[in-house]
Design a protein around this motif. Structure first.
Motif: not given
Length: 80
Positions: A5-18, A58-73
């Protein structure tokens, strides 16, 4: 034959791309280390940080905390 298996890890969209790429890379490494600590051979798991490139919500600039949490995975892909 044993599953690989490969683990693919993700972040929310806050902070810089780098920053998010670096953060997701650390998240992937710690996910892999956790799986190895549970007795899975290191040859059967790899990890990759995806940053904010593949949001679950894909909530762009209007993400709720719950959506940010779903994207961090971490997600597992069966490679073999």
């Amino acid at each position: 034959d044993k599953m690989v298996v490969m683990a693919k890890s993700h972040t929310d969209n806050r902070g810089s791309d780098k920053y998010n790429l670096s953060l997701s890379d650390r998240r992937a490494k710690s996910t892999v280390q956790y799986i190895i600590s549970k007795g899975i051979d290191a040859s059967r798991i790899s990890g990759k940080g995806m940053g904010e490139l593949e949001p679950k919500v894909d909530c762009g600039a209007s993400c709720t905390e719950e959506q940010h949490a779903q994207n961090r995975r971490s997600e597992f892909l069966i490679v073999k």
